[in-house]
Motif scaffolding. Structure first.
Motif, short mmCIF file in Angstrom:
data_model
loop_
_atom_site.label_atom_id
_atom_site.label_comp_id
_atom_site.label_asym_id
_atom_site.label_seq_id
_atom_site.Cartn_x
_atom_site.Cartn_y
_atom_site.Cartn_z
N GLN A 198 1.28 7.34 9.44
CA GLN A 198 2.45 6.50 9.15
C GLN A 198 2.84 6.57 7.68
OE1 GLN A 198 4.36 5.34 11.28
NE2 GLN A 198 3.36 4.33 13.02
N LEU A 199 1.85 6.54 6.79
CA LEU A 199 2.13 6.62 5.36
C LEU A 199 2.81 7.96 5.01
CD1 LEU A 199 -1.22 5.15 3.99
CD2 LEU A 199 1.04 4.10 3.73
N LEU A 200 2.31 9.03 5.57
CA LEU A 200 2.90 10.35 5.30
C LEU A 200 4.31 10.44 5.86
CD1 LEU A 200 -0.25 12.50 6.13
CD2 LEU A 200 0.83 12.35 3.88
N ARG A 201 4.49 9.93 7.09
CA ARG A 201 5.82 9.99 7.71
C ARG A 201 6.83 9.18 6.91
NH1 ARG A 201 8.79 7.02 11.04
NH2 ARG A 201 7.19 5.39 11.11
N GLN A 202 6.42 7.98 6.47
CA GLN A 202 7.33 7.12 5.70
C GLN A 202 7.58 7.67 4.30
OE1 GLN A 202 6.46 2.85 5.88
NE2 GLN A 202 5.37 3.17 7.82
N SER A 203 6.71 8.55 3.83
CA SER A 203 6.86 9.12 2.49
C SER A 203 7.59 10.47 2.54
CB SER A 203 5.49 9.30 1.84
OG SER A 203 4.82 8.05 1.73
N GLY A 204 7.97 10.91 3.72
CA GLY A 204 8.79 12.10 3.84
C GLY A 204 8.04 13.42 3.80
N TYR A 205 6.77 13.42 4.19
CA TYR A 205 5.99 14.66 4.19
C TYR A 205 6.07 15.34 5.56
CZ TYR A 205 3.94 13.54 -0.33
OH TYR A 205 3.76 13.27 -1.67
N ALA A 206 6.08 16.66 5.54
CA ALA A 206 6.10 17.45 6.78
C ALA A 206 4.67 17.53 7.30
CB ALA A 206 6.66 18.84 6.51
N VAL A 207 4.43 16.90 8.45
CA VAL A 207 3.06 16.83 8.94
C VAL A 207 3.01 17.12 10.44
CG1 VAL A 207 3.24 14.33 9.30
CG2 VAL A 207 0.98 15.39 9.06
N SER A 208 2.01 17.90 10.84
CA SER A 208 1.68 18.11 12.25
C SER A 208 0.33 17.44 12.51
CB SER A 208 1.59 19.60 12.58
OG SER A 208 2.82 20.25 12.32
N MET A 217 0.83 -1.21 0.00
CA MET A 217 0.00 0.00 0.00
C MET A 217 0.86 1.26 0.00
SD MET A 217 -2.90 1.24 2.74
CE MET A 217 -3.74 2.81 2.53
N LEU A 218 2.05 1.18 0.62
CA LEU A 218 2.91 2.37 0.69
C LEU A 218 3.29 2.85 -0.71
CD1 LEU A 218 4.55 4.42 2.29
CD2 LEU A 218 6.41 2.74 2.38
N PHE A 219 3.68 1.92 -1.57
CA PHE A 219 4.06 2.32 -2.93
C PHE A 219 2.85 2.90 -3.68
CE2 PHE A 219 4.22 1.22 -7.47
CZ PHE A 219 5.35 1.93 -7.84
N LYS A 220 1.70 2.26 -3.55
CA LYS A 220 0.48 2.73 -4.22
C LYS A 220 0.10 4.13 -3.70
CE LYS A 220 -4.38 1.40 -4.97
NZ LYS A 220 -5.43 0.39 -4.65
N PHE A 221 0.27 4.34 -2.39
CA PHE A 221 -0.04 5.64 -1.79
C PHE A 221 0.91 6.72 -2.33
CE2 PHE A 221 0.83 8.72 1.64
CZ PHE A 221 -0.45 9.21 1.87
N GLN A 222 2.19 6.41 -2.38
CA GLN A 222 3.18 7.38 -2.87
C GLN A 222 2.94 7.70 -4.34
OE1 GLN A 222 6.80 5.32 -1.86
NE2 GLN A 222 6.87 6.17 0.22
N LYS A 223 2.58 6.70 -5.12
CA LYS A 223 2.28 6.91 -6.53
C LYS A 223 1.04 7.79 -6.69
CE LYS A 223 1.82 4.20 -10.82
NZ LYS A 223 0.53 4.68 -11.34
N HIS A 224 0.03 7.54 -5.87
CA HIS A 224 -1.20 8.33 -5.91
C HIS A 224 -0.92 9.80 -5.59
CE1 HIS A 224 -5.18 9.85 -5.06
NE2 HIS A 224 -4.97 9.88 -3.75
N LEU A 225 -0.13 10.05 -4.57
CA LEU A 225 0.18 11.44 -4.21
C LEU A 225 1.02 12.12 -5.29
CD1 LEU A 225 -1.03 10.71 -1.49
CD2 LEU A 225 0.89 11.86 -0.37
N SER A 226 1.94 11.38 -5.86
CA SER A 226 2.81 11.96 -6.89
C SER A 226 2.01 12.31 -8.15
CB SER A 226 3.92 10.97 -7.24
OG SER A 226 4.71 11.46 -8.31
N GLU A 227 1.07 11.47 -8.53
CA GLU A 227 0.32 11.68 -9.77
C GLU A 227 -0.88 12.60 -9.59
OE1 GLU A 227 -0.73 7.82 -11.16
OE2 GLU A 227 1.29 7.32 -11.87
#
Length: 434
Positions: free
Chosen positions: A36-46, A1-11
């Motif tokens: 967790q998905l955002l943190r592992q994908s390197g996004y700045a999140v509060s 799911m992590l790869f699919k999530f990152q691809k979704h955000l990128s596209e």
């Protein structure tokens, strides 16, 4: 799911990269997985957590869990407490609607105060399906069948493409802990009834039901886009705008096939949702109207008139001798030597000695009468309005000039003959509407 999530955000959501994001986090599986998905994908999140104080120690446990999660992952966290039941009671709202209003008001405050860019929520595909079914069961137009938008201004929902099953599998595979909301097991709310009883049946009938549902949403959104384009083009043929009013010409409107659909689409942004009431108004007698929170739709002979609801001004404004007035309307008083015989509804000439100062300016009241030229006796102001075919808004926005309880002038419209100046009148007072 992590790869699919990152691809979704990128596209599909590339604008989120390098932005400062605020994640609405309850402690439940959906928001924890999104964090967790955002943190592992390197996004700045509060993180932003609302304690609605609805479930006693369970609500406090959710808050502490979120605080611990933030500390363990070195994430900034904002926490607030609400007296949700009191807010719901004071504002006559359901608990669910009260909680929604409270949290989104607070989220937007956090954005502004902390220079953050977007609010992220963890709504997913099953949430979208439940919302669709809720709207469907209650009755709705196309707008209610197009699903939760991925983005609504500053609110973004990155998980809408993902099912509850995918989220649960990701949590299980990565040994992610979360808090379970006990209210999710209750069938007190319609959403839970659909989730527990209806959706499983639909999924059992079609193993690819969620994929089919996504395709349906896509088709409906395309149809909605076509309808909106047509609505813009037809609007120009039917509607005239004047200041803060919109005039819908009923003759042109009713020539359209399915004109109710166009009318509903135009009125929906102004808070009107009752299809039947809107349709009935096109056939109603003049003076009938329906209201939204901030607007009124009025039937006036050959038009429907859309206008904001203005607070009725019941105040009385005084005019001292020759002083004039600038508010709520602008009147100029001037002593002159003779009357102007030309017809000008914006000015009257009166015998000053017949006036008793201070004059007053006010709105008309039931029982008001005046003595217009050309008729014997007096005439009710309400009857004058009716004879002159005043719309409701015209009546509400008409001011009277009054001397010692006697109407001198329906301002800008008709003078009372009792105050006429004559050729030998001295002094003559000119009163002009500027």
């Amino acid at each position: 799911m992590l790869f699919k999530f990152q691809k979704h955000l990128s596209e599909n959501l590339p604008f989120l990269r390098e932005k400062k994001l605020l994640l609405a986090i309850s402690g439940g599986i959906d928001s924890i997985v999104l964090a967790q998905l955002l943190r592992q994908s390197g996004y700045a999140v509060s993180l932003a957590h609302c304690n609605f104080n609805l479930r006693g120690s369970e609500s406090d446990g959710d808050e502490q869990f979120v605080r611990n999660f933030a500390a363990e992952n070195n994430l900034e966290v904002f926490v607030t407490h609400f007296d949700t039941e009191r807010f719901a009671q004071d504002n006559k709202l359901s608990i669910q609607l009260a909680a929604r209003q409270l949290r989104y008001i607070w989220f937007h405050q956090l954005l502004e105060e902390n220079n953050l860019d977007f609010i992220l929520t963890a709504h997913h595909l099953d949430d979208n399906l439940e919302t669709f079914l809720i709207n469907f069961t209650r009755g709705t137009g196309l707008e209610g069948l197009t699903g939760i938008p991925v983005q609504n201004d500053k609110i973004v929902r990155p998980l809408l493409k993902f099912s509850r099953e995918e989220i649960q599998n990701f949590a299980s595979e990565n040994k992610i802990e979360w808090r379970e909301d006990s209210s999710n097991a209750s069938d007190k709310y319609l959403r839970n009834k659909l989730r527990h009883d209806i959706v499983p049946i639909l999924k059992s009938l079609n193993s690819s039901f969620l994929n089919s549902f996504q395709d349906t949403l896509s088709h409906l959104n395309q149809s909605k886009s076509l309808a909106e384009d047509a609505s813009v083009l037809v609007y120009k043929q039917v509607v005239t705008e004047k200041e803060n009013q919109k005039f819908f010409r009923l003759f042109d409107l009713k020539r359209l096939p399915n004109y109710e659909a166009y009318l509903f689409e135009w009125l929906r942004p102004f808070g009107f949702t009752a299809w039947k009431d809107i349709s009935n108004l096109t056939e109603a007698q003049s003076g009938k109207f329906i209201l939204s929170d901030k607007f009124r739709l009025l039937k006036d002979r050959d038009f429907l008139i859309l206008e904001p609801i203005l607070e009725k001004d019941e105040r009385i404004y005084e005019i001292e001798d020759d002083a004039g007035i600038d508010f709520p309307i602008k009147l100029k008083l001037e002593t002159v030597f003779q009357s102007d015989k030309t017809s000008n509804p914006a000015a009257i000439y009166v015998d000053k000695e017949k006036l008793k100062f201070p004059l007053t300016v006010r709105k008309w009241q039931e029982g008001d009468y005046f003595c217009p030229a050309g008729i014997d006796g007096k005439k009710k102001v309400s009857k004058y309005f009716k004879d002159e075919k005043f719309s409701l808004s015209e009546k509400e926005n008409t001011w009277l000039l009054v001397s010692d309880q006697e109407i001198v002038w329906i301002i800008g419209k008709r003078q009372d003959r009792r105050f006429y100046s004559k050729n030998n009148t001295t002094p003559i007072l000119k009163i002009a509407l500027l």
